[in-house]
Scaffold this active site. Structure first.
Site, short mmCIF file in Angstrom:
data_model
loop_
_atom_site.label_atom_id
_atom_site.label_comp_id
_atom_site.label_asym_id
_atom_site.label_seq_id
_atom_site.Cartn_x
_atom_site.Cartn_y
_atom_site.Cartn_z
N SER A 147 0.82 -1.32 0.08
CA SER A 147 -0.02 0.15 -0.07
C SER A 147 0.72 1.27 -0.12
CB SER A 147 -1.05 0.10 1.24
OG SER A 147 -0.20 0.03 2.44
N ASP B 164 -3.24 6.32 12.04
CA ASP B 164 -2.32 5.84 11.03
C ASP B 164 -0.98 6.82 10.73
OD1 ASP B 164 -0.92 4.77 8.59
OD2 ASP B 164 -2.75 5.08 7.27
N HIS C 16 1.12 5.36 6.62
CA HIS C 16 0.82 5.74 5.18
C HIS C 16 1.23 7.24 5.13
CE1 HIS C 16 -1.35 2.05 5.53
NE2 HIS C 16 -0.99 1.78 4.20
#
Length: 399
Positions: free
Chosen positions: A136, A378, A381
């Site tokens: 990702s 998060d 990312h």
């Protein structure tokens, strides 16, 4: 006799992971690794990580520098004006109150980075396939590249295929494509579904890469990454191609990653000519999970961080130096076949660049987590526009 692994998959069809690894046996390189050509090499690991500080010379190191505030030139595109933006990375859309994280420019110490030019990049890509392969984080870099490029292409001259194992952005005028292929562990694994891949019981086929390579093998430019998925903290099951009884072995993440990268290395040696194909390997993307590492006596993470770290050569615990050294040694053996895109140090500084709570989440949070933003942030990312745009500026400069 057909191998057990072969019996689980039809020729050219999907591999049936549900029946894989009925038994586990002790890890034995003599039994499997040596027959597969993946035995441990003395130069795969070192105990100490080399000092990352550049040597004092007049040569330009694009990866050694600092972040400079530049709200006149950055961001290079608008989050809301990119129709291909991911909800996982669209931080302003999902409520992030500040936008300063979009206004930082990477400045190498002893030279200037080539200014981004979308039209010039398309000319480099004319008639070619640029394929990002990985997890990702690499998908985030692919989305960044698409957003950087798409604005100069008329609406009727571009299209995006539906999300799948291989997702393609095509610019008809240039007969060029910018693609992403989901392969978080590079070799075949039970996490290869681009949507349903959150599995506690991780299994890889450490000597099997051909199925994936069939999708990227004819690309003109390849950008690989692999790191985060090896750091789950649990052992990874190894299902070898020549395992006739179906028994799997187990390995820690570092050893399993080494085996997978050795298979990838052999594929590069056998299939890549530097005169025909450019291959890049993106180094590990840092996490910012513990704020005490950059701010003593603090107990948070990247949540509410709004400025970069200014301490030169800052290095957090999220970047595993043993993995980086192992990868370095494999890439060194590949020589001119692979160019290293060393994004780790420059990204270490950007504790402010993560989505934290400002993204779409697909999981359901508890009431306690909803009351505690730090617990659901998060810090892995990256928001877009943001840090991955700098990775792509470096890629543009190296092409």
């Amino acid at each position: 006799m057909r191998s057990y692994a072969g019996a689980l998959g039809l020729l050219g069809g999907a591999f049936d992971w549900s029946n894989a690894c009925p038994t586990i046996r002790n890890r034995s390189l003599g039994a499997q690794g040596k027959r597969s050509g993946l035995e441990t090499r003395a130069d795969d690991f070192t105990d100490e990580f080399a000092d990352q500080r550049p040597e004092d010379s007049n040569t330009c190191d694009l990866f050694s520098g600092k972040w400079v505030f530049d709200n006149a030139s950055y961001p290079l595109y608008s989050e809301r004006d990119c129709p291909y933006m991911s909800d996982q990375l669209a931080c302003r859309k999902h409520g992030r109150p500040d936008s300063v994280y979009q206004n930082w420019r990477w400045q190498p110490h002893k030279c200037n980075l080539k200014r981004w030019n979308a039209t010039a990049m398309w000319e480099k890509l004319r008639g070619k396939r640029l394929v990002f392969v990985g997890d990702s984080l690499n998908r985030g870099q692919w989305i960044s590249m698409v957003c950087l490029l798409q604005s100069v292409i008329p609406k009727d001259q571009k299209y995006m295929t539906p999300n799948s194992h291989l997702t393609i952005f095509k610019a008809k005028e240039y007969n060029a494509s910018v693609e992403f292929y989901w392969a978080p562990l590079l070799v075949e694994s039970n996490s290869d579904d681009p949507v349903k891949h959150r599995l506690s019981n991780r299994i890889i086929r450490p000597d099997s890469i051909a199925k994936h390579a069939a999708h990227w093998g004819k690309a003109d430019i390849l950008v690989f990454n692999s790191y985060l998925w090896w750091r789950s903290g649990t052992k990874i099951k190894l299902l070898w191609e020549n395992a006739e009884d179906g028994a799997c072995e187990e390995a820690e993440g570092l050893e399993a990653m080494k085996l997978a990268l050795r298979t990838w290395e052999e594929w590069i040696f056998s299939n890549i000519s530097p005169l025909l194909t450019r291959v890049f390997f993106v180094t590990m993307s840092p996490t910012h999970l513990w704020s005490h590492e950059w701010g003593p006596k603090t107990g948070g993470n990247c949540f509410n961080e709004t400025t970069p770290i200014t301490t030169e050569y800052y290095w957090g615990s999220g970047s595993d130096t043993r993995i980086m050294r192992m990868v370095d040694n494999i890439l060194a053996r590949l020589g001119s076949r692979v160019t290293v895109l060393n994004i780790t140090q420059l990204s270490e500084y950007r504790k402010d660049g993560h989505p934290s709570i400002y993204r779409k989440f697909w999981e359901t949070f508890s009431s306690e987590q909803m009351l505690n933003p730090v617990s659901r942030s998060d810090c892995i990312h990256w928001c877009l526009p943001g840090v991955p745009d700098a990775w792509n500026e470096l890629l543009y400069a190296l092409l």
